[in-house]
Design an enzyme around this catalytic site. Structure first.
Site, PDB file in Angstrom:
ATOM      1  N   HIS A  83       0.825  -1.211   0.000  1.00  0.00           N
ATOM      2  CA  HIS A  83       0.000   0.000   0.000  1.00  0.00           C
ATOM      3  C   HIS A  83       0.860   1.263   0.000  1.00  0.00           C
ATOM      4  O   HIS A  83       0.542   2.243  -0.674  1.00  0.00           O
ATOM      5  CB  HIS A  83      -0.930  -0.027   1.210  1.00  0.00           C
ATOM      6  CG  HIS A  83      -1.755   1.208   1.351  1.00  0.00           C
ATOM      7  ND1 HIS A  83      -1.588   2.088   2.388  1.00  0.00           N
ATOM      8  CD2 HIS A  83      -2.733   1.723   0.580  1.00  0.00           C
ATOM      9  CE1 HIS A  83      -2.439   3.090   2.255  1.00  0.00           C
ATOM     10  NE2 HIS A  83      -3.156   2.890   1.164  1.00  0.00           N
ATOM     11  N   GLU A  86       2.011   1.926  -3.412  1.00  0.00           N
ATOM     12  CA  GLU A  86       0.929   2.513  -4.209  1.00  0.00           C
ATOM     13  C   GLU A  86       0.932   4.035  -4.078  1.00  0.00           C
ATOM     14  O   GLU A  86       0.803   4.765  -5.067  1.00  0.00           O
ATOM     15  CB  GLU A  86      -0.404   1.935  -3.756  1.00  0.00           C
ATOM     16  CG  GLU A  86      -1.619   2.576  -4.418  1.00  0.00           C
ATOM     17  CD  GLU A  86      -2.759   2.746  -3.450  1.00  0.00           C
ATOM     18  OE1 GLU A  86      -3.293   3.876  -3.378  1.00  0.00           O
ATOM     19  OE2 GLU A  86      -3.119   1.782  -2.755  1.00  0.00           O
ATOM     20  N   HIS A  87       1.086   4.547  -2.863  1.00  0.00           N
ATOM     21  CA  HIS A  87       1.170   5.992  -2.653  1.00  0.00           C
ATOM     22  C   HIS A  87       2.382   6.580  -3.371  1.00  0.00           C
ATOM     23  O   HIS A  87       2.298   7.636  -4.005  1.00  0.00           O
ATOM     24  CB  HIS A  87       1.297   6.290  -1.157  1.00  0.00           C
ATOM     25  CG  HIS A  87       0.006   6.292  -0.415  1.00  0.00           C
ATOM     26  ND1 HIS A  87      -0.444   7.378   0.291  1.00  0.00           N
ATOM     27  CD2 HIS A  87      -0.937   5.332  -0.249  1.00  0.00           C
ATOM     28  CE1 HIS A  87      -1.605   7.101   0.862  1.00  0.00           C
ATOM     29  NE2 HIS A  87      -1.920   5.856   0.559  1.00  0.00           N
ATOM     30  N   GLU A 163      -3.489   8.002   7.465  1.00  0.00           N
ATOM     31  CA  GLU A 163      -4.598   7.307   6.810  1.00  0.00           C
ATOM     32  C   GLU A 163      -5.097   6.165   7.690  1.00  0.00           C
ATOM     33  O   GLU A 163      -6.306   5.939   7.822  1.00  0.00           O
ATOM     34  CB  GLU A 163      -4.159   6.777   5.448  1.00  0.00           C
ATOM     35  CG  GLU A 163      -5.273   6.066   4.698  1.00  0.00           C
ATOM     36  CD  GLU A 163      -4.829   5.500   3.358  1.00  0.00           C
ATOM     37  OE1 GLU A 163      -5.687   4.943   2.653  1.00  0.00           O
ATOM     38  OE2 GLU A 163      -3.633   5.610   3.031  1.00  0.00           O
TER      39      GLU A 163
END
Length: 919
Positions: A83, A86-87, A163
């Site tokens: 993840h 992905e950022h 997040e």
């Protein structure tokens, strides 16, 4: 920014799955047979599979690149790395400076984002068709040329931690779900959270991310899916040009730890001061669509619909309607997984019903299912609804791409996607019962209990009133649109791409129509002026309650009969109450449109408001209020509006209070319909498979029975008070949630378009706004920070929000004030203005990706009185905005000293200037 969404299932549970490849001269090309989406596929020499889904409704395309890797592939001890990467894919490459990727997309009117699931990481852009080559070039570049340094990784790692705080740590239900997954999977990596464990996330390094990138990001481990106004003949040379030169890496097929036999059921219990009402859930391990034998997967999908497919489904009917033991009850099957899937049950006990008694009741339903099985009629009805969902799924630009991408990255095939309807048609009663017996084994399950704390903690009480501005709907075109980030705007291209017809029936009922024969589907949106702002004091929530009950029985059909008829026809009918408007939506297959319009007629003119549904829905609304009272964002929102409008209807809770909802009677509900629903304040938009000649008589049949005139009403103009105040609501959560704003501008103000562009630059521009750059990109203080215009009929606002760790929220607040002051003093630079206008004049058509979305925008245009030619004029209104205009309007509207902040959490360094207002 990139989210964590696990792609579960298409609209009516369609699970999808990609085609055998025949190699011809290094490039394989196979047109799939007629099916759901009718894709075409070919494979490049380096192993990249390319899928094309043609949809020529508008000159728009979506590019998606799916990688066959997700959080379940995170190395041991490094959860969250998939993840985090992905950022970081939105940072720089060997040829692209950090942040330039998103700026280029915005300058070309494009939208972009990404998501990570257990099995998949996907990136997408939506652009005008003539910009496809640009986004292909950009995406191919970052597939192979990503450059990362600590300066990129460490701030973004902080963003991801924020997040996690926002999505999980601040949310007791999410925390429980995380613990349930960890208990359900004993050995398999699905037990890890997609976002990662916080202590492991915080130790991830630049090298960890780069190693993961080098291992998995390669053309032979990816799928390119392009949908929209494109053909395979046009796409293939572009794919070969940009993706073809990237070398393959011979990525090994993923091999994961397997689950051992489960010998004992598990239970997880979480108590929290944030929880007002208990909730119950249970997850079973289940086979998915990648299983060797897929029979159970199709049967489980049918069973899911039988158990939880609507208001007449087994669980809802038995536990909510008949036994009155629950306010909600349902089930969910997730088979879109590379390995094991899940089948889940969930629900909330009714007031006064203990969680133990609820569990006994739902266990009895499961036992009844295992003992007697489902009926043949239940199977037939479920198959029919699911097959209708396959037609609805085609009414979207990106739905096919998401379905096929999910399928291919979880080990399925295009052939399975396209033959899905045939498999559903073939599901038998015996197969459904066999699947239930194979899956619902208690030792293969985990049961979760979400409970209030036994003893309340000491501290300030929080008023339990709930307020979501505008209720559950639209208020006006920009109240509806700008909340999404001020991103809807007119296209550079000719508005004639969407041809709007004015249809007037014999009785004078007017509708705007866009005829679209691409899919046999029709969508309608309608609204009556006058909404929740007209609720009388002490009866707040009336309009919202009507919206929840008006389709719970009408004419000779009681609640279950009416809902059963909707489900039988696969019709979607819903009503919504905003502050300024009351309305609804209808979507139907073309073959059922006459019956669908007649059901809408019944709801509007013959709503029954019987005692049973009134009390059932009242209980559900009260449960919703209790849940909203737990949520920091809801608390911040209702506090802000109560402080800003203390003596005006806009300051009252549109969804009511526990006290006001209990006062509302069936007579109140009927009086609302009689007073508010008149033809003189009605606006309608229709998009889809119908002509003007066919629509006109349906308008008279549906709306002709309404009174000619609604009761007149007035709502006073208002400006927010409490300017410059700070309110702090203490809550024991790791991240403080902030809502801020002050007076703004109404939709009919001549300076509106200048303000619209200005707010795009300040905080409405996604990854490219000033607030995002200062707070997220440079300092990693927040996952999201934003500002937007909120235009009600009688008030204009400039609003925003942010969420930061308690010890850093004060810094975020000061940076917001600083950016407010900077724009007020200096305006904007020429390049900023040019980029904003280019985006706003180029992104409109990229959002009109279904008949429902087009109908919503057309209705909003009517509500704001912008005229049927608005789409043709809007381009020029935005292009006319100058630097001088922005500087003038910034001085007029922006004032950091008037910003009112509401902070919910345990903030350090943020001091309240006033006590929280209580009505």
């Amino acid at each position: 920014m990139p989210g964590l969404a696990t792609i579960k299932r298409l609209e009516a549970h369609i699970v999808f799955i990609a085609a055998a490849i025949v190699f011809i001269a290094g490039v394989a090309f196979v047109p799939a047979q007629a099916g759901v989406f009718n894709p075409e596929t070919f494979t490049l020499k380096n192993g990249l599979q390319v899928v094309v889904i043609s949809n020529h409704r508008l000159p728009v395309v979506s590019q998606m690149v799916w990688y066959k890797v997700g959080s379940a592939d995170d190395p041991p001890g490094k959860s969250g790395v998939a993840h985090l990467l992905e950022h970081l894919m939105f940072k720089g490459t060997k040829v692209m400076a950090p942040g330039e990727y998103s700026k280029i997309l915005a300058r070309n009117g494009g939208r972009e984002n990404a998501f990570t699931s257990n099995d998949t990481t996907a990136y997408y852009q939506v652009v005008a068709a003539d910009r496809l080559e640009l986004v292909m070039k950009l995406e191919a570049d970052r597939m192979v040329n990503l450059v990362l340094t600590d300066a990129d990784v460490l701030p973004e790692r902080n963003v991801v931690v924020e997040e996690r705080r926002a999505r999980t740590d601040n949310n007791p239900a999410a925390l429980l779900g995380e613990q349930m997954s960890a208990a359900l999977y004993i050995n398999h990596p699905y037990r890890l959270p997609v976002i990662g464990w916080k202590h492991e996330m915080e130790s991830l390094t630049t090298e960890d991310v780069l190693a993961f990138y080098r291992r998995y990001y390669a053309p032979d481990n990816a799928i390119l899916i392009v949908s929209g106004d494109i053909t395979v003949e046009k796409l293939r040379p572009l794919a070969e040009k940009y993706y073809g030169p990237i070398p393959s890496r011979n990525v090994a097929k993923r091999v994961r730890l397997k689950e051992p036999p489960h010998r004992a059921a598990r239970r997880v219990q979480l108590r929290s001061s944030q929880v007002r009402e208990p909730r119950w859930s249970r997850d079973y391990l289940a086979p998915g669509f990648s299983s060797v034998d897929k029979r159970h997967a199709y049967a489980l999908q049918v069973l899911d619909d039988i158990l939880s497919g609507g208001a007449t489904s087994r669980l809802y009917r038995s536990l909510v309607v008949e036994q009155k033991i629950a306010v909600s009850a349902g089930a969910s099957y997730d088979g879109d997984t590379y390995d094991l899937g899940t089948f889940s049950f969930y629900g909330q006990p009714a007031k006064g019903i203990g969680i133990d008694r609820f569990e006994v009741a739902i266990d009895a339903e499961i036992a009844k299912l295992l003992d007697a099985g489902v009926t043949l009629n239940e199977v037939k009805r479920a198959r029919k609804r699911l097959l209708a969902g396959a037609i609805y799924a085609r009414d979207s630009l990106r739905r096919g791409a998401r379905a096929i991408g999910t399928a291919l990255t979880s080990g399925q095939t295009i052939d399975d996607v396209e033959t899905w309807p045939e498999h559903i048609k073939a599901v038998t009663r015996d197969q459904v019962n066999e699947a239930a017996r194979a899956v619902f084994i208690i030792s293969n399950s985990v049961t979760g209990l979400l409970l209030p704390e036994k003893a309340p903690r000491k501290g300030k009480a929080v008023n339990a009133r709930t307020f979501m501005p505008g209720g559950r709907v639209f208020n006006s075109v920009l109240a509806f649109i700008v909340v999404l980030g001020v991103n809807l705007a007119v296209t550079r291209g000719p508005a004639g791409a969407i041809s709007i017809q004015r249809v007037v029936s014999e009785k004078g009922i007017e509708a705007w129509l866009v005829e679209d024969r691409a899919v046999p589907v029709l969508s309608m949106r309608f609204a009556f002026r006058g909404g929740a702002a007209l609720d009388s004091k002490g009866k707040e929530g009336l309009a919202d309650m009507v919206s929840s009950l008006i389709d719970e029985g009408a004419g000779e059909l009681d609640s279950q009969a009416f809902q059963g008829r909707l489900e039988e026809l696969s019709v979607s009918l819903g009503f919504m109450a905003g502050l300024d408007n009351f309305g609804g939506s209808l979507r139907t297959l073309s073959e059922n449109r006459a019956a669908a319009f007649d059901l809408l007629r019944l709801a509007l003119t013959g709503a029954r408001f019987d005692a049973e549904p009134v009390e059932r829905i009242r209980a559900q609304l009260l449960a919703h209020l209790a849940r909203s009272a737990e949520r920091p964002r809801s608390i911040a929102s209702r506090t802000w509006y109560r402080a800003a409008f203390p003596d005006h209807p806009y300051g009252r809770p549109a969804e009511g209070t526990p006290e006001s909802l209990k006062r509302i009677t069936a007579r109140d509900l009927k009086d609302f319909v009689a007073r508010r629903l008149g033809r003189d304040n009605l606006m309608i938009s229709v998009v889809g498979d119908i002509s003007a000649q066919e629509l006109a008589p349906l308008l008279d049949l549906t709306f002709g029975g309404l009174p000619a005139r609604a009761q007149p009403f007035t709502v006073d103009e208002v400006a927010p008070t409490a300017a410059g105040e700070t309110f702090v609501i203490e809550k024991d959560i790791p991240q403080s949630v902030v809502m801020f704003g002050h007076g703004g501008i109404k939709r009919n103000d001549p300076d509106y378009y200048v303000a619209y562009v200005m707010i795009r630059i300040l905080g409405g521009g996604g990854f490219t706004s000033r607030l995002t750059e200062e707070i997220r990109e440079k300092r990693g203080l927040a996952y999201s920070v934003y500002s937007y215009l909120s235009a009600f009929d009688r008030a204009g606002l400039i609003m925003g929000g942010v969420a930061s760790a308690n010890d850093r929220v004060a810094e975020s607040v000061e940076l917001i004030r600083a950016e407010w002051a900077k724009m007020r003093a200096k305006g904007v630079a020429a390049e900023e203005l040019s980029d904003a206008k280019t985006y706003l004049t180029g992104s409109f058509f990229t959002r009109l990706n279904s008949t429902r979305r087009i109908a919503s925008v057309l209705l909003s245009v009517q509500l704001d009185g912008l005229g049927i030619d608005y789409l043709e004029r809007r381009n020029g209104l935005i292009e006319a905005v100058t630097e001088a205009d922005v500087k003038r309007v910034a001085k007029r509207l922006l004032d950091p000293d008037k910003l009112t902040f509401v902070v919910v959490g345990a903030p350090k360094g943020v001091n309240a200037t006033r006590e929280v207002p209580v009505n």
